[in-house]
Design a protein around this motif. Structure first.
Motif, short mmCIF file in Angstrom:
data_model
loop_
_atom_site.label_atom_id
_atom_site.label_comp_id
_atom_site.label_asym_id
_atom_site.label_seq_id
_atom_site.Cartn_x
_atom_site.Cartn_y
_atom_site.Cartn_z
N ASP A 231 66.85 29.58 94.61
CA ASP A 231 67.67 30.70 94.35
C ASP A 231 68.53 31.22 95.35
OD1 ASP A 231 68.74 32.37 92.55
OD2 ASP A 231 67.66 34.00 93.12
N PRO A 232 67.92 31.02 97.00
CA PRO A 232 68.85 31.56 97.85
C PRO A 232 69.99 30.41 98.34
CG PRO A 232 66.48 31.81 98.68
CD PRO A 232 66.49 31.24 97.10
N GLN A 233 69.50 29.06 98.16
CA GLN A 233 70.49 28.25 98.31
C GLN A 233 71.75 27.90 97.16
OE1 GLN A 233 67.18 27.58 98.32
NE2 GLN A 233 66.78 27.07 100.23
N ILE A 234 71.18 28.48 96.05
CA ILE A 234 72.14 28.53 94.94
C ILE A 234 73.13 29.67 95.35
CG2 ILE A 234 72.52 29.25 92.53
CD1 ILE A 234 69.99 27.61 92.05
N LYS A 235 72.73 30.83 95.48
CA LYS A 235 73.68 32.06 95.93
C LYS A 235 74.31 31.78 97.17
CE LYS A 235 71.54 34.95 92.84
NZ LYS A 235 72.31 35.32 91.54
N GLU A 236 73.99 31.14 98.08
CA GLU A 236 74.51 30.68 99.47
C GLU A 236 75.53 29.68 99.02
OE1 GLU A 236 73.74 27.99 103.10
OE2 GLU A 236 72.39 29.29 102.75
N ALA A 237 75.42 28.69 98.13
CA ALA A 237 76.62 27.80 97.78
C ALA A 237 77.64 28.61 96.83
CB ALA A 237 75.98 26.62 96.79
N ILE A 238 77.21 29.40 96.09
CA ILE A 238 78.21 30.24 95.37
C ILE A 238 79.09 31.09 96.35
CG2 ILE A 238 78.75 32.06 93.59
CD1 ILE A 238 76.03 31.09 92.41
N LYS A 239 78.44 31.95 97.29
CA LYS A 239 79.39 32.52 98.25
C LYS A 239 80.06 31.72 99.03
CE LYS A 239 77.58 36.55 97.37
NZ LYS A 239 78.44 37.79 96.47
N ARG A 240 79.65 30.43 99.39
CA ARG A 240 80.64 29.53 100.08
C ARG A 240 81.86 29.24 99.41
NH1 ARG A 240 77.31 25.49 101.26
NH2 ARG A 240 78.09 24.00 99.64
N TYR A 241 81.90 28.96 98.07
CA TYR A 241 83.12 28.42 97.33
C TYR A 241 83.70 29.89 97.03
CZ TYR A 241 80.39 24.29 96.89
OH TYR A 241 79.89 22.83 97.37
N GLU A 242 83.07 30.87 96.85
CA GLU A 242 83.96 32.17 96.79
C GLU A 242 84.84 32.43 98.07
OE1 GLU A 242 81.31 34.63 93.44
OE2 GLU A 242 80.94 35.00 95.46
N GLY A 243 84.02 32.17 99.16
CA GLY A 243 84.92 32.35 100.47
C GLY A 243 85.88 31.60 100.82
N ILE B 28 77.83 21.84 88.73
CA ILE B 28 76.29 21.82 88.32
C ILE B 28 75.65 21.62 89.72
CG2 ILE B 28 74.59 20.51 87.11
CD1 ILE B 28 76.91 19.52 85.34
N LEU B 29 74.62 22.35 89.97
CA LEU B 29 73.92 22.17 91.28
C LEU B 29 72.79 21.63 91.12
CD1 LEU B 29 74.46 25.66 92.99
CD2 LEU B 29 75.53 23.70 93.55
N ARG B 30 71.99 20.76 91.92
CA ARG B 30 70.65 20.35 91.96
C ARG B 30 69.70 21.35 91.38
NH1 ARG B 30 70.17 15.34 93.15
NH2 ARG B 30 71.51 14.13 94.52
N PRO B 31 68.77 20.88 90.26
CA PRO B 31 67.92 22.22 90.08
C PRO B 31 66.74 22.46 91.17
CG PRO B 31 67.09 20.20 88.96
CD PRO B 31 68.50 19.83 89.65
#
Length: 165
Positions: A16-28, A9-12
């Protein structure tokens, strides 16, 4: 390799760009550790059952992946130190997973969901059509009664030819 599912769960207030960036970081992190992503689902912003770090809402993300155990530990370590993450949970789904089989299951599930959605939309369209027909029938004059009266008049001929009751 093992199949894991990690939900976080990410802070609300993260954009949107920060959320996408966080998801990409964990996928990486998963890809760098010889793991493979099966699916990433963004569940969106939802209200939390109770306040977490002062927040009443959170943005939910689910990662489904196959990797060695240390990769999952690295993902959790990064989730733990991130200020944007409110909570996380990782679960071992399968001890000996096959990526191709997992993707087939995912595609089959998505097909079933699409078929169910199409069937539901078809039922809704049929229901709307029957409601429209019912409304049109209610608005139309009583055609069967008028036809019946015309038929009786035609059979009986002029008024004088009718027999009294």
């Amino acid at each position: 390799m093992r199949r894991y599912e990690t939900i976080f769960i990410l802070r609300p207030d993260s954009g949107d760009p920060q959320i996408k960036e966080a998801i990409k970081r964990y996928e990486g992190i998963i890809a760098a550790g010889a793991g493979e992503m099966i699916e990433t689902e963004e569940w969106g912003s939802r209200e939390l059952a109770y306040k977490i770090k002062g927040e009443r809402r959170g943005f939910y993300v689910r990662l489904d992946y196959v990797s060695p155990g240390p990769v999952m530990n690295e993902v959790e370590r990064n989730l733990r130190i991130s200020d944007a993450v409110l909570r996380y949970l990782s679960v071992l789904v399968d001890d000996n997973a096959d990526v191709a089989k997992a993707r087939e299951e995912l595609e089959a599930r998505n097909r079933r969901i699409a078929e169910a959605k199409a069937a539901q939309e078809a039922r809704a369209a049929a229901l709307m059509a029957s409601r429209e027909e019912r409304v049109e029938a209610e608005e139309a004059p009583d055609a069967p009664e008028e036809i019946m009266e015309a038929a009786v008049d035609e059979i009986a001929g002029p008024e004088g030819d009718r027999e009294p009751d």
